[in-house]
Scaffold this motif. Structure first.
Motif, mmCIF file in Angstrom:
data_model
loop_
_atom_site.group_PDB
_atom_site.id
_atom_site.type_symbol
_atom_site.label_atom_id
_atom_site.label_comp_id
_atom_site.label_asym_id
_atom_site.label_seq_id
_atom_site.Cartn_x
_atom_site.Cartn_y
_atom_site.Cartn_z
ATOM 1 N N PRO A 315 0.819 -1.224 0.000
ATOM 2 C CA PRO A 315 0.000 0.000 0.000
ATOM 3 C C PRO A 315 0.847 1.266 0.000
ATOM 4 O O PRO A 315 0.497 2.257 -0.653
ATOM 5 C CB PRO A 315 -0.826 -0.131 1.287
ATOM 6 N N GLY A 316 1.976 1.229 0.724
ATOM 7 C CA GLY A 316 2.864 2.385 0.727
ATOM 8 C C GLY A 316 3.483 2.633 -0.634
ATOM 9 O O GLY A 316 3.661 3.778 -1.049
ATOM 10 N N ALA A 317 3.821 1.541 -1.353
ATOM 11 C CA ALA A 317 4.371 1.697 -2.706
ATOM 12 C C ALA A 317 3.345 2.310 -3.640
ATOM 13 O O ALA A 317 3.662 3.181 -4.459
ATOM 14 C CB ALA A 317 4.833 0.338 -3.227
ATOM 15 N N LEU A 318 2.099 1.874 -3.524
ATOM 16 C CA LEU A 318 1.024 2.447 -4.341
ATOM 17 C C LEU A 318 0.821 3.926 -4.006
ATOM 18 O O LEU A 318 0.655 4.758 -4.895
ATOM 19 C CB LEU A 318 -0.273 1.666 -4.112
ATOM 20 N N ALA A 319 0.847 4.241 -2.723
ATOM 21 C CA ALA A 319 0.680 5.629 -2.295
ATOM 22 C C ALA A 319 1.821 6.499 -2.799
ATOM 23 O O ALA A 319 1.613 7.642 -3.226
ATOM 24 C CB ALA A 319 0.592 5.697 -0.770
ATOM 25 N N GLY A 320 3.051 5.962 -2.772
ATOM 26 C CA GLY A 320 4.192 6.719 -3.257
ATOM 27 C C GLY A 320 4.106 6.998 -4.744
ATOM 28 O O GLY A 320 4.433 8.102 -5.207
ATOM 29 N N ALA A 321 3.647 6.001 -5.522
ATOM 30 C CA ALA A 321 3.491 6.200 -6.959
ATOM 31 C C ALA A 321 2.447 7.275 -7.247
ATOM 32 O O ALA A 321 2.620 8.117 -8.135
ATOM 33 C CB ALA A 321 3.101 4.885 -7.621
ATOM 34 N N PHE A 322 1.359 7.260 -6.486
ATOM 35 C CA PHE A 322 0.316 8.274 -6.644
ATOM 36 C C PHE A 322 0.859 9.658 -6.318
ATOM 37 O O PHE A 322 0.603 10.634 -7.038
ATOM 38 C CB PHE A 322 -0.868 7.942 -5.747
ATOM 39 N N SER A 323 1.638 9.755 -5.234
ATOM 40 C CA SER A 323 2.134 11.067 -4.807
ATOM 41 C C SER A 323 3.084 11.667 -5.832
ATOM 42 O O SER A 323 3.089 12.880 -6.055
ATOM 43 C CB SER A 323 2.839 10.940 -3.452
ATOM 44 N N ASP A 324 3.906 10.826 -6.483
ATOM 45 C CA ASP A 324 4.821 11.335 -7.503
ATOM 46 C C ASP A 324 4.063 11.961 -8.674
ATOM 47 O O ASP A 324 4.550 12.894 -9.313
ATOM 48 C CB ASP A 324 5.711 10.205 -8.025
ATOM 49 N N SER A 325 2.869 11.443 -8.943
ATOM 50 C CA SER A 325 2.106 11.941 -10.088
ATOM 51 C C SER A 325 1.364 13.235 -9.787
ATOM 52 O O SER A 325 0.976 13.943 -10.718
ATOM 53 C CB SER A 325 1.102 10.875 -10.547
ATOM 54 N N VAL A 326 1.161 13.562 -8.520
ATOM 55 C CA VAL A 326 0.389 14.762 -8.177
ATOM 56 C C VAL A 326 1.241 15.862 -7.556
ATOM 57 O O VAL A 326 0.741 16.944 -7.292
ATOM 58 C CB VAL A 326 -0.776 14.419 -7.213
ATOM 59 N N GLY A 327 2.530 15.582 -7.335
ATOM 60 C CA GLY A 327 3.383 16.590 -6.702
ATOM 61 C C GLY A 327 3.467 17.876 -7.499
ATOM 62 O O GLY A 327 3.373 18.982 -6.940
ATOM 63 N N GLY A 376 6.764 12.004 -1.199
ATOM 64 C CA GLY A 376 6.663 12.017 -2.653
ATOM 65 C C GLY A 376 6.121 13.332 -3.184
ATOM 66 O O GLY A 376 6.663 13.910 -4.131
ATOM 67 N N VAL A 377 5.044 13.829 -2.570
ATOM 68 C CA VAL A 377 4.455 15.088 -3.023
ATOM 69 C C VAL A 377 5.435 16.245 -2.805
ATOM 70 O O VAL A 377 5.617 17.103 -3.675
ATOM 71 C CB VAL A 377 3.123 15.356 -2.285
ATOM 72 N N ALA A 378 6.088 16.269 -1.636
ATOM 73 C CA ALA A 378 6.983 17.383 -1.316
ATOM 74 C C ALA A 378 8.196 17.423 -2.243
ATOM 75 O O ALA A 378 8.546 18.475 -2.786
ATOM 76 C CB ALA A 378 7.435 17.279 0.141
ATOM 77 N N THR A 379 8.856 16.273 -2.436
ATOM 78 C CA THR A 379 10.060 16.276 -3.281
ATOM 79 C C THR A 379 9.719 16.513 -4.744
ATOM 80 O O THR A 379 10.468 17.192 -5.454
ATOM 81 C CB THR A 379 10.839 14.960 -3.131
ATOM 82 N N THR A 380 8.594 15.980 -5.207
ATOM 83 C CA THR A 380 8.196 16.217 -6.592
ATOM 84 C C THR A 380 7.797 17.670 -6.791
ATOM 85 O O THR A 380 8.086 18.267 -7.839
ATOM 86 C CB THR A 380 7.033 15.291 -6.994
ATOM 87 N N ALA A 381 7.150 18.263 -5.801
ATOM 88 C CA ALA A 381 6.788 19.678 -5.884
ATOM 89 C C ALA A 381 8.041 20.545 -5.962
ATOM 90 O O ALA A 381 8.100 21.509 -6.736
ATOM 91 C CB ALA A 381 5.947 20.073 -4.674
ATOM 92 N N LEU A 382 9.047 20.213 -5.168
ATOM 93 C CA LEU A 382 10.301 20.962 -5.221
ATOM 94 C C LEU A 382 10.975 20.801 -6.579
ATOM 95 O O LEU A 382 11.503 21.764 -7.147
ATOM 96 C CB LEU A 382 11.244 20.477 -4.112
ATOM 97 N N LEU A 383 10.951 19.588 -7.105
ATOM 98 C CA LEU A 383 11.565 19.328 -8.408
ATOM 99 C C LEU A 383 10.848 20.113 -9.504
ATOM 100 O O LEU A 383 11.483 20.762 -10.349
ATOM 101 C CB LEU A 383 11.516 17.831 -8.705
ATOM 102 N N ALA A 384 9.520 20.059 -9.495
ATOM 103 C CA ALA A 384 8.739 20.737 -10.534
ATOM 104 C C ALA A 384 8.877 22.252 -10.438
ATOM 105 O O ALA A 384 9.037 22.943 -11.459
ATOM 106 C CB ALA A 384 7.268 20.333 -10.423
#
Length: 464
Positions: A315-327, A376-384
């Protein structure tokens, strides 16, 4: 500079399918270690700190190769370099699959780290052989399959280990990688090399990898008690010297693997510090939770098998994949500062809560999901946000620096978690004491909370 135009029609669904299968198998091979670390530690008779090296060896190679993979692909051709990397990955997978001890397994993992460079090379290939719209879709499919492969690896590690032994966890994905590589080699058209500007920063790559390895080994030796203080001091001096040398080389290199001059820009420096803090905390979570699942149920553990650990982590892996897509979406709508603050608060509260209450498996599963989404959301947001805040010509340099930082942060966090458990081992049971897990969770939470201090002191640099 000359370019040869290749007709998009030369690459078909079979070629893309082979690339997709390759990405899926690579993702699986990368993640089989996470749920199986407790098993590997028992089978090899090593401490948690030494076990953390198994996963980190791959990450270190990936951190070093990622910035140079694209340059190598431009210089020698994406397909040719991809085949080189897949040969290294295949050799590493087979070496790990037949490893008799920890050093051989670590060598296999180091070679497997070449897989991280496969993604930018796949992007080069589809860009050269497809139209813009088709290449965007193809890149999305490859990334999605690589992420999906990570989930597959988490789920299959236990069943394969129970059916074949832990060696099979490495052999099965490696066989698929070899088969997919053969198909890609036959179906994918060659892409011509171009006259790439600047050279490959091999001195920088060697110094960075040496510094990271020395740092990881130093964390192991500090907690193992097997070396004298003088020897530990020598390792620390070596790591510091290699890191200093790397900085000096990067500052003078004509074409550095990581342009450290970018850190002079406030938006870049702030994003780098926050990414490092967030991923160190996340890396500790990634390492500590499987360890607690595996501890004998003698008051605080769960005695979970590798298969069960994989199911708990899924479940954590699924949640991480989702967070990368919405960051990126979250950064655009709410601003990176708000996203980072929420992510830090969620992670800190979750880990400090877990330090106080970790008696049921669902608590750990929920903690994994919450921290995966937050990080995932935080690091992807910083990257974007960083990619759009710097000058257009600096986008690649800035994003590669943050990608490398993410990898290093996770590796460092995992090694710190392993060191805490190794230092807090129970001499009677030869397992980490519950207090070591409490300390590890608390440290992870405090590290995440420190991001709030960074945001407060540097808020001007991370506005939307």
């Amino acid at each position: 500079m000359s370019h040869t135009v290749v007709s998009p029609a030369r690459i078909g669904r079979s070629s893309l399918g082979a690339l997709g299968v390759l990405a899926l198998a690579l993702g699986a091979l990368q993640t089989v270690v996470e749920p199986a670390l407790p098993l590997l530690q028992r089978e090899l008779g090593v401490s948690p700190a030494e076990g953390a090296l198994v996963g980190n060896a791959l990450l270190i190679t990936g951190a070093v190769l990622t910035p140079v993979a694209g340059k190598l692909g431009d210089r020698y051709g994406g397909k040719r370099v991809l085949m080189w990397l897949m040969a290294a990955v295949s050799a590493g997978g087979l070496l790990a699959g037949f490893a008799p001890n920890l050093p051989v397994l670590l060598l296999g993992q180091i070679l497997q780290g070449a897989m991280v460079g496969a993604l930018p090379l796949s992007f080069i290939l589809v860009r050269k052989h497809l139209t813009t719209g088709a290449s965007q879709a193809a890149i999305g499919v490859v990334v999605a399959l690589f992420t999906g492969g990570g989930m597959v690896g988490t789920a299959i590690a236990g069943p394969i280990a129970e059916a074949l032994s832990w060696h099979g966890m490495f052999v099965v994905p490696t066989v698929v990688i070899i088969a997919a590589t053969v198909v890609v080699a036959r179906l994918m058209p060659h892409d011509p090399p171009i006259d790439a500007e600047g050279g490959i920063d091999w001195p920088g790559a060697v110094l960075l990898s040496g510094a990271l390895l020395a740092l990881m080994i130093g964390l192991v030796t500090v907690t193992s008690g097997g070396l004298s203080p003088l020897a530990i001091g020598a390792i620390a001096v070596l790591a510091a010297a290699l890191a200093t040398g790397w900085v000096a080389v990067e500052r003078k290199a004509v074409s550095p693997m990581v342009d450290l001059r970018m850190l002079a820009k406030p938006v870049m420096r702030n994003s780098w510090v926050l990414t490092l803090v967030i991923t160190v905390s996340s890396g500790m979570v990634v390492f500590l939770l499987p360890q607690l699942f595996a501890v004998d149920a003698n008051g605080y553990g769960f005695a979970a098998s590798t298969t069960t650990i994989g199911l708990f982590l899924l479940p954590g892996a699924l949640a991480g994949a989702f967070s990368d897509s919405v960051g990126g979406i979250a950064a655009r709508r709410f601003g990176p500062r708000a996203v980072v603050i929420v992510g830090a608060v969620v992670t800190a509260a979750t880990m400090l809560g877990l330090a106080a209450l970790h008696t049921a498996a669902w608590q750990l599963v929920l903690a994994k999901m919450l921290t995966a989404v937050a990080a995932g959301v935080a690091t992807t947001a910083l990257l974007a946000s960083t990619a759009t805040a710097v000058e257009a010509e600096d986008t690649g340099i800035a994003t590669s620096l943050l990608v490398v930082t993410r990898v290093i942060g996770v590796a460092l966090g995992a090694q710190i978690g392993g060191a805490i458990l190794a230092a807090g081992g129970d001499a009677l049971t030869d397992q980490p004491a519950e207090s070591a897990f409490v300390l590890g969770f608390a440290v992870s939470g405090l590290v995440a909370a420190s991001a709030l201090l960074v945001v407060r002191s540097t808020k001007k640099g991370i506005k939307a």
